[in-house]
Design a protein around this motif. Structure first.
Motif, PDB file in Angstrom:
ATOM      1  N   ASN A  93       3.380  14.962   2.729  1.00 39.86           N
ATOM      2  CA  ASN A  93       3.554  16.357   3.124  1.00 39.86           C
ATOM      3  C   ASN A  93       2.330  17.149   2.707  1.00 39.86           C
ATOM      4  O   ASN A  93       2.054  17.318   1.539  1.00 39.86           O
ATOM      5  CB  ASN A  93       4.868  16.959   2.608  1.00 39.86           C
ATOM      6  N   GLY A  94       1.550  17.563   3.679  1.00 39.10           N
ATOM      7  CA  GLY A  94       0.311  18.295   3.432  1.00 39.10           C
ATOM      8  C   GLY A  94      -0.891  17.405   3.709  1.00 39.10           C
ATOM      9  O   GLY A  94      -0.899  16.223   3.358  1.00 39.10           O
ATOM     10  N   ALA A  95      -1.893  17.994   4.382  1.00 41.98           N
ATOM     11  CA  ALA A  95      -3.072  17.220   4.766  1.00 41.98           C
ATOM     12  C   ALA A  95      -3.855  16.779   3.532  1.00 41.98           C
ATOM     13  O   ALA A  95      -4.396  15.680   3.482  1.00 41.98           O
ATOM     14  CB  ALA A  95      -3.957  18.042   5.692  1.00 41.98           C
ATOM     15  N   GLY A  96      -3.898  17.627   2.501  1.00 37.74           N
ATOM     16  CA  GLY A  96      -4.652  17.303   1.295  1.00 37.74           C
ATOM     17  C   GLY A  96      -4.071  16.086   0.606  1.00 37.74           C
ATOM     18  O   GLY A  96      -4.798  15.156   0.229  1.00 37.74           O
ATOM     19  N   LEU A  97      -2.749  16.082   0.459  1.00 34.33           N
ATOM     20  CA  LEU A  97      -2.083  14.947  -0.167  1.00 34.33           C
ATOM     21  C   LEU A  97      -2.302  13.689   0.682  1.00 34.33           C
ATOM     22  O   LEU A  97      -2.445  12.585   0.158  1.00 34.33           O
ATOM     23  CB  LEU A  97      -0.591  15.241  -0.334  1.00 34.33           C
ATOM     24  N   GLY A  98      -2.344  13.865   1.984  1.00 32.33           N
ATOM     25  CA  GLY A  98      -2.581  12.744   2.896  1.00 32.33           C
ATOM     26  C   GLY A  98      -3.933  12.100   2.647  1.00 32.33           C
ATOM     27  O   GLY A  98      -4.057  10.872   2.556  1.00 32.33           O
ATOM     28  N   MET A  99      -4.975  12.942   2.499  1.00 32.67           N
ATOM     29  CA  MET A  99      -6.324  12.429   2.205  1.00 32.67           C
ATOM     30  C   MET A  99      -6.298  11.617   0.922  1.00 32.67           C
ATOM     31  O   MET A  99      -6.853  10.522   0.851  1.00 32.67           O
ATOM     32  CB  MET A  99      -7.311  13.592   1.987  1.00 32.67           C
ATOM     33  N   GLY A 100      -5.655  12.200  -0.115  1.00 33.64           N
ATOM     34  CA  GLY A 100      -5.565  11.532  -1.411  1.00 33.64           C
ATOM     35  C   GLY A 100      -4.864  10.187  -1.265  1.00 33.64           C
ATOM     36  O   GLY A 100      -5.283   9.184  -1.857  1.00 33.64           O
ATOM     37  N   THR A 101      -3.805  10.165  -0.475  1.00 30.26           N
ATOM     38  CA  THR A 101      -3.023   8.938  -0.282  1.00 30.26           C
ATOM     39  C   THR A 101      -3.885   7.854   0.362  1.00 30.26           C
ATOM     40  O   THR A 101      -3.889   6.702  -0.069  1.00 30.26           O
ATOM     41  CB  THR A 101      -1.811   9.237   0.621  1.00 30.26           C
ATOM     42  N   MET A 102      -4.661   8.254   1.369  1.00 28.32           N
ATOM     43  CA  MET A 102      -5.507   7.267   2.052  1.00 28.32           C
ATOM     44  C   MET A 102      -6.595   6.749   1.121  1.00 28.32           C
ATOM     45  O   MET A 102      -6.903   5.555   1.119  1.00 28.32           O
ATOM     46  CB  MET A 102      -6.104   7.888   3.318  1.00 28.32           C
ATOM     47  N   ASP A 103      -7.159   7.651   0.313  1.00 28.54           N
ATOM     48  CA  ASP A 103      -8.166   7.216  -0.670  1.00 28.54           C
ATOM     49  C   ASP A 103      -7.568   6.228  -1.650  1.00 28.54           C
ATOM     50  O   ASP A 103      -8.180   5.218  -1.985  1.00 28.54           O
ATOM     51  CB  ASP A 103      -8.708   8.425  -1.450  1.00 28.54           C
ATOM     52  N   ALA A 104      -6.350   6.538  -2.123  1.00 27.32           N
ATOM     53  CA  ALA A 104      -5.697   5.662  -3.107  1.00 27.32           C
ATOM     54  C   ALA A 104      -5.464   4.278  -2.501  1.00 27.32           C
ATOM     55  O   ALA A 104      -5.655   3.254  -3.168  1.00 27.32           O
ATOM     56  CB  ALA A 104      -4.380   6.284  -3.568  1.00 27.32           C
ATOM     57  N   ILE A 105      -5.082   4.237  -1.225  1.00 31.85           N
ATOM     58  CA  ILE A 105      -4.854   2.945  -0.556  1.00 31.85           C
ATOM     59  C   ILE A 105      -6.168   2.173  -0.470  1.00 31.85           C
ATOM     60  O   ILE A 105      -6.225   0.974  -0.724  1.00 31.85           O
ATOM     61  CB  ILE A 105      -4.249   3.169   0.852  1.00 31.85           C
ATOM     62  N   LYS A 106      -7.230   2.892  -0.174  1.00 33.41           N
ATOM     63  CA  LYS A 106      -8.542   2.256  -0.059  1.00 33.41           C
ATOM     64  C   LYS A 106      -8.972   1.684  -1.420  1.00 33.41           C
ATOM     65  O   LYS A 106      -9.423   0.534  -1.495  1.00 33.41           O
ATOM     66  CB  LYS A 106      -9.566   3.272   0.439  1.00 33.41           C
ATOM     67  N   SER A 107      -8.812   2.493  -2.489  1.00 38.34           N
ATOM     68  CA  SER A 107      -9.211   1.966  -3.811  1.00 38.34           C
ATOM     69  C   SER A 107      -8.350   0.789  -4.223  1.00 38.34           C
ATOM     70  O   SER A 107      -8.777  -0.038  -5.015  1.00 38.34           O
ATOM     71  CB  SER A 107      -9.143   3.006  -4.939  1.00 38.34           C
ATOM     72  N   ALA A 111       0.184   3.123  -4.030  1.00 35.95           N
ATOM     73  CA  ALA A 111      -0.832   2.519  -3.166  1.00 35.95           C
ATOM     74  C   ALA A 111      -0.935   1.026  -3.441  1.00 35.95           C
ATOM     75  O   ALA A 111      -0.953   0.206  -2.510  1.00 35.95           O
ATOM     76  CB  ALA A 111      -2.172   3.213  -3.394  1.00 35.95           C
ATOM     77  N   ALA A 112      -0.967   0.667  -4.725  1.00 35.40           N
ATOM     78  CA  ALA A 112      -1.081  -0.750  -5.099  1.00 35.40           C
ATOM     79  C   ALA A 112       0.118  -1.536  -4.574  1.00 35.40           C
ATOM     80  O   ALA A 112      -0.019  -2.633  -4.033  1.00 35.40           O
ATOM     81  CB  ALA A 112      -1.201  -0.874  -6.617  1.00 35.40           C
ATOM     82  N   LYS A 113       1.284  -0.937  -4.730  1.00 39.41           N
ATOM     83  CA  LYS A 113       2.507  -1.605  -4.282  1.00 39.41           C
ATOM     84  C   LYS A 113       2.500  -1.805  -2.762  1.00 39.41           C
ATOM     85  O   LYS A 113       2.837  -2.881  -2.258  1.00 39.41           O
ATOM     86  CB  LYS A 113       3.715  -0.739  -4.699  1.00 39.41           C
ATOM     87  N   ALA A 114       2.099  -0.767  -2.036  1.00 41.73           N
ATOM     88  CA  ALA A 114       2.084  -0.845  -0.574  1.00 41.73           C
ATOM     89  C   ALA A 114       1.099  -1.909  -0.108  1.00 41.73           C
ATOM     90  O   ALA A 114       1.392  -2.684   0.813  1.00 41.73           O
ATOM     91  CB  ALA A 114       1.714   0.515   0.024  1.00 41.73           C
ATOM     92  N   VAL A 115      -0.068  -1.979  -0.753  1.00 45.11           N
ATOM     93  CA  VAL A 115      -1.066  -2.986  -0.379  1.00 45.11           C
ATOM     94  C   VAL A 115      -0.511  -4.376  -0.628  1.00 45.11           C
ATOM     95  O   VAL A 115      -0.611  -5.260   0.233  1.00 45.11           O
ATOM     96  CB  VAL A 115      -2.387  -2.767  -1.163  1.00 45.11           C
ATOM     97  N   ALA A 116       0.127  -4.571  -1.785  1.00 43.85           N
ATOM     98  CA  ALA A 116       0.704  -5.884  -2.106  1.00 43.85           C
ATOM     99  C   ALA A 116       1.765  -6.275  -1.084  1.00 43.85           C
ATOM    100  O   ALA A 116       1.777  -7.400  -0.576  1.00 43.85           O
ATOM    101  CB  ALA A 116       1.297  -5.852  -3.519  1.00 43.85           C
ATOM    102  N   LEU A 117       2.640  -5.336  -0.741  1.00 42.25           N
ATOM    103  CA  LEU A 117       3.714  -5.624   0.219  1.00 42.25           C
ATOM    104  C   LEU A 117       3.147  -5.932   1.606  1.00 42.25           C
ATOM    105  O   LEU A 117       3.603  -6.837   2.297  1.00 42.25           O
ATOM    106  CB  LEU A 117       4.687  -4.449   0.300  1.00 42.25           C
ATOM    107  N   ALA A 118       2.115  -5.185   1.987  1.00 46.77           N
ATOM    108  CA  ALA A 118       1.509  -5.420   3.298  1.00 46.77           C
ATOM    109  C   ALA A 118       0.876  -6.804   3.350  1.00 46.77           C
ATOM    110  O   ALA A 118       0.810  -7.430   4.406  1.00 46.77           O
ATOM    111  CB  ALA A 118       0.461  -4.348   3.589  1.00 46.77           C
ATOM    112  N   ASN A 119       0.429  -7.280   2.173  1.00 44.38           N
ATOM    113  CA  ASN A 119      -0.191  -8.610   2.118  1.00 44.38           C
ATOM    114  C   ASN A 119       0.834  -9.716   1.917  1.00 44.38           C
ATOM    115  O   ASN A 119       0.472 -10.855   1.674  1.00 44.38           O
ATOM    116  CB  ASN A 119      -1.236  -8.643   0.996  1.00 44.38           C
ATOM    117  N   GLY A 120       2.114  -9.337   1.982  1.00 46.35           N
ATOM    118  CA  GLY A 120       3.156 -10.358   1.979  1.00 46.35           C
ATOM    119  C   GLY A 120       3.930 -10.528   0.697  1.00 46.35           C
ATOM    120  O   GLY A 120       4.802 -11.381   0.613  1.00 46.35           O
ATOM    121  N   ALA A 121       3.613  -9.737  -0.346  1.00 43.64           N
ATOM    122  CA  ALA A 121       4.389  -9.844  -1.589  1.00 43.64           C
ATOM    123  C   ALA A 121       5.822  -9.434  -1.345  1.00 43.64           C
ATOM    124  O   ALA A 121       6.129  -8.689  -0.405  1.00 43.64           O
ATOM    125  CB  ALA A 121       3.760  -8.961  -2.665  1.00 43.64           C
TER     126      ALA A 121
END
Ligand code: GDP
Ligand code: MN
Length: 393
Positions: free
Chosen positions: A269-283, A382-392
């Protein structure tokens, strides 16, 4: 667009020329044939300066209207501000008025003064920025105190200050009052009449309309929602508008070589939080496939539609919903998400949710029980989502 702005003008009693909105050349010609007289064919595009760009034509009968309508439909209007141009898909066919004088009137927010400001000029029909630069004396401004509102005598003073021809004076207070009413009622960022025409027969008419509504205020006028379908320039915008969001609330990202595959759908909710979320996923070593800004006060229906839009991208293997609750109660948000996603008509992907705000802990409990992955911080999510996307699991 102009024809919609003029519809709002009519609702608040600002006179406009009579006319119809035509969506084909055939309709345009048929209308002129059935209504003998002199007509203006006005290209309906978002960009200004249509006159100079060749988007305004005059026709005195159907025979004259035919080649002009054929020319305008499909034409791409361009100018310096819009080098890419905009294609003409509809026309406003409007009675031609005999112009005696062209003035300018607008209301916008003066951010520095934190007040609406009325701008009036006797030099209408041209770019107001140009007038401001070369003839600053021809422009008058008046700042409105919203607590007090706007008084007719102030309109009379403005008409004098801006040296409007006397022909304008009688009609002017009612026109400005309508403009202010519209500005407030519709939550506009800008309402502009350029030119405000004094006709040869002494009437004062809004010959052009430019209205910018704040997306956040549209909920007050659900009937205007349909108009939002007018604007979207691409698929993402159209998809966002289709579920009731603003045009820029959803974006899809293409895969790029050298970067992690884009497998995570994101909602915040909010474009700013969205940017942060995408950065966190990238890191965290992942890639956001898309981003949807769900705005405030998300209802179950919107949550579901947003989820469906984000997961409609087959690349999406996991989802990360990042909601900053503030005063919104976390347990209610959680219940809303559970309710929205319980049916069979949603594609199930592992869903990580970060909730903050009042009752966040209760919210997380509800989500965990429903089989989702609630987390406390953005990086953890972000870490959890990346792990799940990779099949965890
Ligand atoms: P814009 O160029 O996109 O701002 O479009 P406008 O609606 O302001 O039209 C541009 C110009 O066309 C106006 O400033 C007028 O000079 C002219 N025009 C538009 N409508 C009429 C009309 O009904 N009669 C006459 N005589 N001129 C018109
Ligand atoms: Mn104009």
């Amino acid at each position: 667009m102009e024809y919609q702005g003029k519809e709002l003008f009519r609702r608040v009693g600002i006179p406009t020329p009579r006319g119809v909105h035509a969506t084909s050349a055939a309709d345009t010609v048929a209308f002129v044939a059935a209504n003998p007289g002199s007509w203006v064919l006005k290209s309906q595009v978002m960009m200004g300066g249509r006159g100079k760009a060749g988007g305004i034509k005059f026709a005195d009968d159907a025979a004259a209207a035919k080649p002009l309508a054929d020319e305008l439909f499909g034409k791409v209007l361009k100018n310096e501000q819009n080098p890419d141009g905009e294609e003409v898909r509809s026309l406003l066919v409007e009675e031609k008025v005999q112009i005696a004088s062209e003035a300018y009137a607008s209301i916008t927010i003066d951010r520095a003064a934190k007040k609406p400001v009325i701008i009036v000029s006797s030099q209408g029909g041209m770019d107001v920025e140009e007038v401001a630069e070369h003839h600053p004396e021809a422009i008058s401004k008046f700042w409105i105190d919203p607590a007090i509102g706007f008084q007719p005598f102030e309109a009379r003073q403005l008409a004098f200050a801006a040296k409007l021809p006397v022909g304008y004076h009688k009609a002017f207070p009612k026109i400005l009052a309508g403009l202010y009413q519209m500005f407030m009622e519709y939550g506009a960022n800008l309402v502009e009449i350029n030119p405000l025409v004094l006709t040869a027969s002494g009437d004062v008419i809004a010959s052009d309309a430019k209205v910018e509504l704040d997306d956040n205020g549209i909920y007050k006028h659900p009937d205007l929602n349909a108009w939002r379908n007018d604007g979207p320039a691409d698929e993402d915008q159209a998809a966002a508008v289709a579920i009731g969001l603003g045009m820029s609330n959803y974006a899809k990202f293409a895969d790029e070589s050298g970067e992690a595959p884009k497998t995570i759908g994101t909602i915040a909710n909010g474009a700013g939080l969205g940017m942060g979320t995408m950065d966190a996923i990238k890191s965290a070593g992942g890639g956001a496939a898309n981003f949807l800004d769900i705005g405030g006060g998300a209802q179950a229906e919107l949550v579901k539609n947003s989820y469906n839009l984000v997961t409609s991208d087959p690349r999406v293997k996991a989802m990360f919903i990042n909601i900053f609750g503030g005063i919104t109660r976390g347990d209610q948000v959680a219940l809303g998400i559970v309710e929205a996603l319980k049916g069979d008509d949603v594609r199930k992907v592992p869903l990580v949710i970060r909730l903050t705000g009042t009752n966040a802990e209760e919210g997380r409990k509800i989500l965990a029980e429903a089989g989702f992955f609630p987390v406390e911080t953005m990086n953890e999510g972000a870490a959890k989502a990346v792990a799940l996307a990779n099949g965890a699991k």
